[in-house]
Design a protein around this motif. Sequence first.
Motif, PDB file in Angstrom:
ATOM      1  N   ILE A   1      -3.732  42.816  71.704  1.00 15.40           N
ATOM      2  CA  ILE A   1      -4.109  43.441  72.765  1.00 15.40           C
ATOM      3  C   ILE A   1      -3.301  45.115  72.856  1.00 15.40           C
ATOM      4  O   ILE A   1      -2.069  45.171  72.438  1.00 15.40           O
TER       5      ILE A   1
ATOM      6  N   ILE B   1      -2.118  47.863  75.614  1.00 15.81           N
ATOM      7  CA  ILE B   1      -2.083  48.231  77.273  1.00 15.81           C
ATOM      8  C   ILE B   1      -1.921  49.779  77.044  1.00 15.81           C
ATOM      9  O   ILE B   1      -0.991  50.311  76.358  1.00 15.81           O
TER      10      ILE B   1
ATOM     11  N   ALA C   1      -6.536  40.378  86.445  1.00 14.52           N
ATOM     12  CA  ALA C   1      -6.259  40.466  85.277  1.00 14.52           C
ATOM     13  C   ALA C   1      -4.776  39.958  84.867  1.00 14.52           C
ATOM     14  O   ALA C   1      -4.651  39.311  83.692  1.00 14.52           O
TER      15      ALA C   1
ATOM     16  N   LEU D   1      -4.621  37.172  81.759  1.00 12.62           N
ATOM     17  CA  LEU D   1      -3.710  37.431  80.778  1.00 12.62           C
ATOM     18  C   LEU D   1      -3.085  36.104  80.313  1.00 12.62           C
ATOM     19  O   LEU D   1      -2.491  35.970  78.903  1.00 12.62           O
TER      20      LEU D   1
ATOM     21  N   PRO E   1      -5.894  35.293  77.135  1.00 13.85           N
ATOM     22  CA  PRO E   1      -5.511  36.760  76.460  1.00 13.85           C
ATOM     23  C   PRO E   1      -6.297  37.429  75.579  1.00 13.85           C
ATOM     24  O   PRO E   1      -6.289  38.440  75.498  1.00 13.85           O
TER      25      PRO E   1
ATOM     26  N   PHE F   1      -9.162  40.090  75.810  1.00 12.48           N
ATOM     27  CA  PHE F   1      -8.879  41.773  76.008  1.00 12.48           C
ATOM     28  C   PHE F   1      -8.799  42.208  74.526  1.00 12.48           C
ATOM     29  O   PHE F   1      -8.360  41.739  73.660  1.00 12.48           O
TER      30      PHE F   1
ATOM     31  N   LEU G   1       1.759  44.579  84.280  1.00 15.21           N
ATOM     32  CA  LEU G   1       0.866  43.868  83.129  1.00 15.21           C
ATOM     33  C   LEU G   1       1.500  43.919  81.961  1.00 15.21           C
ATOM     34  O   LEU G   1       1.442  42.996  81.031  1.00 15.21           O
TER      35      LEU G   1
ATOM     36  N   GLU H   1       4.134  41.495  81.341  1.00  9.30           N
ATOM     37  CA  GLU H   1       3.598  40.301  81.212  1.00  9.30           C
ATOM     38  C   GLU H   1       2.828  39.908  79.838  1.00  9.30           C
ATOM     39  O   GLU H   1       2.969  38.822  79.245  1.00  9.30           O
ATOM     40  N   ALA H   2       2.214  40.675  79.307  1.00  3.87           N
ATOM     41  CA  ALA H   2       1.613  40.899  78.092  1.00  3.87           C
ATOM     42  C   ALA H   2       2.856  40.692  77.041  1.00  3.87           C
ATOM     43  O   ALA H   2       2.464  39.848  76.016  1.00  3.87           O
TER      44      ALA H   2
END
Length: 356
Positions: free
Chosen positions: A124, A126, A224, A228, A232, A235, A248, A251-252
Motif C-alpha cells: 500500500i 499512503i 478506512a 485496513l 488491507p 488498497f 492511518l 496503522e498501516a
Amino acid sequence: MKIAILPGDGIGPEIIAEAVKVLNALRLPLEMATAPVGGAAYAAHGHPLPEATLALARDADAVLFGAVGDWKYDTLPRHLRPEQAILGLRKALGLFANLRPAICYAQLTHASSLKPELVAGLDILIVRELTGDIYFGQPRGRRSAPDGPFAGTDEAYDTMRYSRPEIERIAHVAFQAARKRRRKVTSVDKANVLETFQFWKEVVTEVHRDYPDVELEHMYVDNAAMQLVKAPKKFDVIVTGNMFGDILSDEAAMLTGSIGMLPSASLNERGQGLYEPSHGSAPDIAGQGIANPLATILSVAMMLRYSLQMPEAADRIEAAVQRVLADGLRTPDIHSEGTRRVGTAEMGDAVVHALG
Ligand code: NAD
C-alpha cells in the motif's frame, strides 16, 4: 545531483552509515555532504536546525535524514527540542506530500499481528498531506468558552481547514503515484460530518477528471481504519489529510509488523524531497549495533526513484533487500527461529553484496 546527509540522533548515525555504504556501492554521479541535525546539532551549535544545515538542505536535490530525538533533550524549551528540526525542514522546503509505503515482505509475514494470508504480498502507499489541516490551521489556542453549555469555563480549540490548491496538489501526487502502481486511489475523508472534508471530496473528484485511467473511490476515515485491518490488500494508494494520514499511516505500518523496514518520502512541488525511515531515533537501542538499517536503505531507493530520476538504481536496491531477506538474514527486531541474526553493519554489508 547533490544530496544532504543529516544523520541526527540515537540510531540515526548508525543506520545512515549503512545507507551511505549502499549509495557509494552504486557508483552514481552524486555529491554528498553531511551536517548535524536534532539533538546532535543542539549539542554542537545550540540549535536543532542550524542555519548551515538548513542551507545545505535547501541547496540539495534530496535530503537523506536519519532520525532525531533523545530523552536527554526532553526538558528543553519546545523550540530547541530535536523534533523541531524535522518540522523546520518540512516548513522551509515546503514538503507537503508525505509518501509512506506499507509493504509486507513474504519472508516477514509472521511479524504482522494479522493472519499471514491477510498481509502476504501487501503493498500500500499512503499519501498524506503534510503542511495543512488542523495541525496548522489558525486560529488555535486557549480561552474562556464564549458560548454553549460550558460558557465561561476554560477551553482549547484548533481549526481544521484546507484550501483548493492544497487539495489539488496532493491529489495530483496520489493519482500520479497510482499510475506507477495498480491505478487505484482511495480518498479518505469524513465528508459526512466535516465541511472541510466535504470540500476535500469535491476537489479530489474534480482532479480525478485528469486521470480517467485511475480508479477513484471515496471512503470515510472510520471505515478506512476498519478496512485496513479487515482486508488491507484491497488498497493501492490512499490519499488523505494530515491528521487522518498521521493515524492511518501508523496503522498501516503496523500491519507489516516491522517498523524497522518502512521508508518514507516527503516531497515539495519541485520534486525535491526528504527521505527518512518511518521510525524514530530508538534511543533504547542506540550504540549497540543492532538497529535495522533496511528502512533507511529503502528510503535511499525512494530518493533515487522520486527525486533523482534513477529508477533502475532504486530497483537494484529493493531487489538486493529482498535477496538478503530471502537468504535469511535478520536484525533482532525481525528475527525469528530458523533465520540468522545479524547486526546493523553486517546487514548493510549484505545489501551491498547482494547489489551484485
Ligand atoms: P522509535 O521509532 O524511535 O522507537 C519505537 C520502538 O521501535 C523502540 O523499541 C525501538 O527500539 C524500535 N525501533 C525503532 N526503529 C528501529 C530500528 N531501525 N531497528 C530496530 N528497532 C527499532 O519511537 P519512540 O521510542 O517513540 O521515539 C524515540 C525518539 O524518536 C523520540 O525522541 C521521538 O521524538 C523521536 N522520533 C523521531 C522521529 C523522526 O526523527 N522523524 C519520528 C518518530 C519519533
